[in-house]
Design a protein around this motif. Sequence first.
Motif, short mmCIF file in Angstrom:
data_model
loop_
_atom_site.label_atom_id
_atom_site.label_comp_id
_atom_site.label_asym_id
_atom_site.label_seq_id
_atom_site.Cartn_x
_atom_site.Cartn_y
_atom_site.Cartn_z
N LEU A 149 0.83 -1.20 0.00
CA LEU A 149 0.00 0.00 0.00
C LEU A 149 0.87 1.25 0.00
N ALA A 150 0.59 2.16 -0.93
CA ALA A 150 1.31 3.43 -1.01
C ALA A 150 0.36 4.57 -0.65
N PHE A 151 0.85 5.49 0.17
CA PHE A 151 0.11 6.73 0.41
C PHE A 151 0.72 7.79 -0.49
N VAL A 152 -0.14 8.45 -1.27
CA VAL A 152 0.33 9.45 -2.23
C VAL A 152 -0.02 10.83 -1.71
N GLU A 153 1.00 11.62 -1.43
CA GLU A 153 0.82 13.00 -0.96
C GLU A 153 0.90 13.94 -2.16
N GLN A 154 -0.26 14.46 -2.54
CA GLN A 154 -0.33 15.37 -3.68
C GLN A 154 0.32 16.71 -3.35
N SER A 155 0.67 17.46 -4.36
CA SER A 155 1.22 18.80 -4.15
C SER A 155 0.08 19.81 -4.04
N PRO A 156 0.14 20.71 -3.05
CA PRO A 156 -0.87 21.77 -2.98
C PRO A 156 -0.73 22.79 -4.10
N TYR A 157 0.40 22.73 -4.81
CA TYR A 157 0.66 23.71 -5.87
C TYR A 157 0.26 23.20 -7.25
N THR A 158 -0.10 21.91 -7.34
CA THR A 158 -0.41 21.31 -8.64
C THR A 158 -1.92 21.16 -8.79
N PRO A 159 -2.51 21.78 -9.80
CA PRO A 159 -3.96 21.73 -9.92
C PRO A 159 -4.51 20.40 -10.42
N ILE A 160 -3.67 19.53 -10.95
CA ILE A 160 -4.16 18.26 -11.52
C ILE A 160 -4.25 17.23 -10.40
N VAL A 161 -5.41 17.11 -9.78
CA VAL A 161 -5.60 16.18 -8.68
C VAL A 161 -5.59 14.75 -9.20
N LEU B 124 4.71 2.59 2.03
CA LEU B 124 5.45 3.44 1.10
C LEU B 124 4.76 4.80 1.02
N LEU B 125 5.54 5.86 1.14
CA LEU B 125 5.06 7.22 0.95
C LEU B 125 5.62 7.74 -0.36
N VAL B 126 4.73 8.13 -1.26
CA VAL B 126 5.13 8.75 -2.53
C VAL B 126 4.65 10.19 -2.46
N THR B 127 5.57 11.14 -2.52
CA THR B 127 5.18 12.52 -2.29
C THR B 127 5.82 13.47 -3.29
N ASP B 128 5.02 14.43 -3.73
CA ASP B 128 5.50 15.49 -4.60
C ASP B 128 6.13 16.56 -3.72
N VAL B 129 7.43 16.79 -3.87
CA VAL B 129 8.13 17.75 -3.02
C VAL B 129 8.40 19.06 -3.75
N SER B 130 7.65 19.32 -4.81
CA SER B 130 7.86 20.53 -5.60
C SER B 130 7.47 21.78 -4.81
N GLY B 131 8.09 22.90 -5.19
CA GLY B 131 7.76 24.18 -4.57
C GLY B 131 9.03 24.89 -4.15
N PRO B 132 8.89 26.12 -3.63
CA PRO B 132 10.07 26.85 -3.13
C PRO B 132 10.81 26.06 -2.06
N GLU B 133 10.03 25.38 -1.20
CA GLU B 133 10.53 24.39 -0.26
C GLU B 133 9.59 23.19 -0.37
N THR B 134 9.99 22.06 0.20
CA THR B 134 9.05 20.95 0.26
C THR B 134 7.78 21.43 0.96
N PRO B 135 6.60 21.19 0.40
CA PRO B 135 5.38 21.62 1.07
C PRO B 135 5.33 21.11 2.52
N PRO B 136 4.81 21.92 3.45
CA PRO B 136 4.86 21.56 4.87
C PRO B 136 4.30 20.18 5.18
N GLY B 137 3.13 19.86 4.61
CA GLY B 137 2.52 18.57 4.90
C GLY B 137 3.34 17.41 4.37
N ALA B 138 3.90 17.58 3.18
CA ALA B 138 4.75 16.54 2.62
C ALA B 138 5.97 16.31 3.49
#
Length: 315
Positions: free
Chosen positions: A190-202, A243-257
């Motif tokens: 099982l993977a948990f996918v942490e979406q980016s708050p900056y990416t509009p494509i959910v 497994l955690l799969v996370t989008d770390v894009s942004g000026p810094e890694t998003p806080p929740g990620a």
Amino acid sequence: MYYVAHRLFAAHDRLLAARLARLLAAKTGPEQVFLPFCDTDEEDLVAEVKGQRLFELDRERLGRLTAMIAVLHGPSLDDGVCMEMGYAHALGVPIVAVTTDFQTYSFDEDGPRFEFPDLLVQTVITDLVRVPRLGTDPGSGDMADSRYAVFADRNDRQLGQALETAVDRMLAHCLPRPTAPALPVGGASLAFVEQSPYTPIVGALTALVQKAGWATEESSRFTAHNSLEAARTDLVRSQAAGLLVTDVSGPETPPGAALLIGAAAARGARVIAYYPRTVLTHASGREPNWRNLMIQYAAEARFANPECLVDWLRR
């Protein structure tokens, strides 16, 4: 071990953290306090892979936590601090956050107000010390000829009140810590996918993980009607995944990620980072870092394009 989690890339941030650590050490003893950068001798440390060594030193202290004070300010929360908060939360130790930020946040004009832009941060905090207003006017004749001196003094009073209150609150939350049970790593398939708050494509990242044959849960708080309840659900669901799969894009890694990465690292779950546009940071004596070193070395792998991500997950 009392851990002071703080942004450390500028002198004023380090000065604030040092002031907090001194107040804490005066009540607990200096040997009980860990202040990153200071207590890892970061400026003068020489190591073959310096960033990795700093990560190891910080993580060793995180493993001996009694409590944490996290200094949080501004809408862009430090990703290293958030990672450390996630680690502390997974271990079940109290986290006291302290902020002098005068802003609050909401997701619509008439909605409830929150202290932090990502409610996952709010969810893991044991106690919050928020001192948003300047201290009282000192009324000193010596300062009457300088409004800047008065302004500086009022800021200093504000900080002093916030830090002293945070130390007292943290000590009030500290109880003898029982032997911690083994933390659940999570389901191996099982993977948990942490979406980016900056990416509009959910769902785009989730689709890639499913394409590789994984069962998935995904973060929902960025689009949920009740964001606070969704943040709590995201935290619980993430703990069930191996497994955690996370989008770390942004000026810094998003806080929740960043927070989820810390929690996964504490549990021993695997972490992979999706980072389509890499920006490297450089510091004296360090290897180039593609994110905050607490994020970089907690992650098992990093991918910049979907094909490589899917190929890796299929292995």
